[in-house]
Design an enzyme around this catalytic site. Structure first.
Site, PDB file in Angstrom:
ATOM      1  N   GLU A   9      -9.207   3.781  -2.168  1.00 60.77           N
ATOM      2  CA  GLU A   9      -7.984   3.657  -2.949  1.00 60.77           C
ATOM      3  C   GLU A   9      -8.258   2.956  -4.281  1.00 60.77           C
ATOM      4  OE1 GLU A   9      -4.613   2.192  -0.828  1.00 60.77           O
ATOM      5  OE2 GLU A   9      -5.376   2.825   1.124  1.00 60.77           O
TER       6      GLU A   9
ATOM      7  N   LYS B 173      -3.805  -1.585  10.396  1.00 59.46           N
ATOM      8  CA  LYS B 173      -4.127  -1.704   8.973  1.00 59.46           C
ATOM      9  C   LYS B 173      -4.293  -3.155   8.519  1.00 59.46           C
ATOM     10  CE  LYS B 173      -3.767   1.345   6.463  1.00 59.46           C
ATOM     11  NZ  LYS B 173      -4.787   2.265   5.938  1.00 59.46           N
TER      12      LYS B 173
ATOM     13  N   GLU C 138     -10.230   3.862   3.858  1.00 60.20           N
ATOM     14  CA  GLU C 138      -9.299   4.519   2.938  1.00 60.20           C
ATOM     15  C   GLU C 138      -9.716   4.133   1.530  1.00 60.20           C
ATOM     16  OE1 GLU C 138      -5.194   3.888   3.911  1.00 60.20           O
ATOM     17  OE2 GLU C 138      -5.310   5.308   5.596  1.00 60.20           O
TER      18      GLU C 138
ATOM     19  N   HIS D 156      -3.960  14.149   0.754  1.00 63.70           N
ATOM     20  CA  HIS D 156      -4.191  13.262   1.895  1.00 63.70           C
ATOM     21  C   HIS D 156      -3.024  13.315   2.873  1.00 63.70           C
ATOM     22  CE1 HIS D 156      -5.273   9.790   4.286  1.00 63.70           C
ATOM     23  NE2 HIS D 156      -4.134   9.204   3.972  1.00 63.70           N
TER      24      HIS D 156
ATOM     25  N   GLN E 156      -3.507   2.690  15.104  1.00 66.36           N
ATOM     26  CA  GLN E 156      -2.433   3.162  14.238  1.00 66.36           C
ATOM     27  C   GLN E 156      -1.633   4.293  14.892  1.00 66.36           C
ATOM     28  OE1 GLN E 156      -3.879   4.772  10.548  1.00 66.36           O
ATOM     29  NE2 GLN E 156      -1.852   5.128   9.708  1.00 66.36           N
TER      30      GLN E 156
ATOM     31  N   GLU F  51     -10.069  12.581   7.598  1.00 68.94           N
ATOM     32  CA  GLU F  51     -10.026  13.910   6.982  1.00 68.94           C
ATOM     33  C   GLU F  51     -11.413  14.549   6.937  1.00 68.94           C
ATOM     34  OE1 GLU F  51      -7.274  13.774   3.285  1.00 68.94           O
ATOM     35  OE2 GLU F  51      -7.978  11.722   3.657  1.00 68.94           O
TER      36      GLU F  51
ATOM     37  N   ASP G 128       0.848  -1.192   0.000  1.00 72.31           N
ATOM     38  CA  ASP G 128       0.000   0.000   0.000  1.00 72.31           C
ATOM     39  C   ASP G 128       0.881   1.239   0.000  1.00 72.31           C
ATOM     40  OD1 ASP G 128      -2.481   1.327   0.049  1.00 72.31           O
ATOM     41  OD2 ASP G 128      -2.319   1.649   2.194  1.00 72.31           O
TER      42      ASP G 128
ATOM     43  N   ARG H 259      -7.703   4.005  13.380  1.00 72.86           N
ATOM     44  CA  ARG H 259      -6.841   5.179  13.588  1.00 72.86           C
ATOM     45  C   ARG H 259      -6.263   5.249  14.993  1.00 72.86           C
ATOM     46  NH1 ARG H 259      -5.500   6.527   8.516  1.00 72.86           N
ATOM     47  NH2 ARG H 259      -7.335   6.946   7.231  1.00 72.86           N
TER      48      ARG H 259
ATOM     49  N   ASP I  48      -8.875   0.138   2.149  1.00 73.71           N
ATOM     50  CA  ASP I  48      -7.879  -0.331   3.107  1.00 73.71           C
ATOM     51  C   ASP I  48      -8.290   0.185   4.487  1.00 73.71           C
ATOM     52  OD1 ASP I  48      -5.577  -1.802   3.659  1.00 73.71           O
ATOM     53  OD2 ASP I  48      -4.322  -0.019   3.648  1.00 73.71           O
TER      54      ASP I  48
ATOM     55  N   THR J 211      -8.527  -5.669   4.269  1.00 78.12           N
ATOM     56  CA  THR J 211      -8.468  -4.830   3.081  1.00 78.12           C
ATOM     57  C   THR J 211      -9.462  -5.397   2.085  1.00 78.12           C
ATOM     58  OG1 THR J 211      -6.123  -4.309   3.421  1.00 78.12           O
ATOM     59  CG2 THR J 211      -7.017  -3.960   1.209  1.00 78.12           C
TER      60      THR J 211
END
Length: 402
Positions: free
Chosen positions: A189, A241, A187, A123, A228, A347, A116, A225, A221, A245
């Site tokens: 992607e 993470k 996420e 971002h 992480q 975000e 990844d 948070r 993904d 996925t």
């Protein structure tokens, strides 16, 4: 134009033809391509001699077909188009068309390795401001190389697989505690599926992207948070993470995206090193959508990604790392310059400080159990058509007890 009237004007017309693997009527998995709201059974087509791929289309995953390479991919695609546009083929092909609502879509390929990246400047800047307030938004290496990390292939799952809320350590004012993540995120992607491998010790140049990469999938993904934020320094993402996925069930071949290539953002300050210099410097004009419990909350634009798919592949192998058939590498979160264009809820809610109101009147900062996220995407096709990349869907299931 296809003789299949139901596919006329569809974003899954003969200009697209994404590959997938399906089950129907209790049969083992079979390879097919989507045409409109049908799946053309390629296992049956090859068994009947309508298309030839050395038996690769009669396998339970796409991997054997992916390994055949660009010339064979093009030959098979050309033949499928002939079968779906030539009136003389209608009688032979019609029995091989299975309604989409009668099949189960399964994982289309066996993932060999998963990488990844972190390739959206918008971002990366947003995350830097949220995680490191008052510090530099971008770390010194960010514009010099495509930052990435290795994930786990065993937790890459097909769209629709429930996403179990992960547990782990998270920081509190009283020290670390163990428990379910309270800041579960997405996420949005784009992923690239490798077909042709490369030997150990031999790097793949930016000009060799199309010789190795078969096509594109959508990726979510998922990210815890809070886990992480506590674990990622100094070695980067790990348990926050690796729990899940999700990928879309349709692999859109690069040929279907021939009209979607556009100039990528300039890389003059600083100039990139020679092995990353791709000329022309192109990205894909993919328009993503993110729906949260049925509410459209964001529309991330992939065309603005700072690092291109070719540069990512070149960097992935510059140290001599080998490619394997079925390798998947993802772009990293796709975010644009506006809040309505971001690809993560970190975000969107600015670290949880600004809740989002959904159409049912509820508010969210991060994902609740039972929430469903749908990521979709389209691209421009030939002659004003649209290419659909399918959807990647996930619903949050409660954490499992220890």
């Amino acid at each position: 134009m296809t003789w299949l009237a139901e596919a006329a004007g569809s974003a899954y017309g003969v200009h697209n033809l994404p590959y997938g693997v399906f089950r129907s009527a209790g049969q083992p998995p079979r390879i097919g391509v989507r045409i409109g709201n049908f799946v053309l059974d390629l296992h049956g087509a090859e068994a009947a001699g309508l298309v030839l791929a050395g038996g690769a289309l009669r396998q339970p995953t796409l991997n054997a077909f992916l390994a055949l390479g660009r010339a064979q991919w093009t030959t098979v695609r050309t033949r499928i188009v002939q079968l779906l546009t030539g009136e003389e083929h209608r009688a032979a092909v019609t029995p091989l068309l299975v309604p989409l609502d009668r099949v189960e879509l399964v994982m289309p390929f066996e993932v060999a390795d998963y990488v990844d990246f972190y390739s959206s400047e918008h971002h990366a800047t947003n995350v830097g401001q949220i995680f490191r307030p008052g510090g530099a938004a971008l770390l010194p290496n960010w514009r010099h190389l495509p930052v990435g990390y290795h994930g786990r292939t065993g937790t890459v799952v097909v769209s629709g697989t429930p996403v179990v809320r992960p547990s782990g350590q998270r920081s509190t004012p009283d020290g670390p505690v163990y428990g379910p993540s309270t800041r579960l995120d997405i996420e949005a992607e784009v992923g690239f599926v490798v077909g042709v491998p490369s030997p150990l010790g031999e790097r793949v140049g930016v000009d060799d992207f199309a010789a190795h990469v078969f096509g594109v999938v959508l990726v979510n993904d998922w990210s815890a948070r809070d886990i992480q934020a506590w674990e990622y320094q100094p070695l980067g993402p790990f348990l926050g993470k690796s729990f899940c996925t999700s990928v879309s069930p349709w692999v859109v071949p690069l040929e279907a995206l021939a009209d979607a290539w556009v100039p990528a953002p300039a890389q003059h300050d600083p100039a990139v090193l020679d092995y990353l210099r791709d000329v022309p410097h192109l990205g894909l004009d993919l328009r993503l959508t993110v729906d949260w419990n049925g509410t459209r909350v964001s529309e991330p634009p992939f065309a603005g990604m700072y690092w291109t798919p070719a540069q990512q592949l070149a960097h992935l192998t510059v140290n001599g790392a080998a490619l394997r058939t079925g390798d998947l590498y993802a772009s990293g979160t796709v975010s644009g310059p506006r809040r309505a264009e971001v690809g993560s809820f970190l975000e969107l809610t600015w670290g949880g400080a600004e809740p989002v109101k959904l159409s049912d009147g509820s508010t969210r900062t991060f994902l609740d159990d039972g929430d469903t996220v749908v990521i979709g995407a389209t691209a421009p096709g030939p002659d004003g058509t649209t290419v659909a990349l399918g959807e990647v869907v996930g619903t949050i299931a409660p954490a499992r007890s220890a």
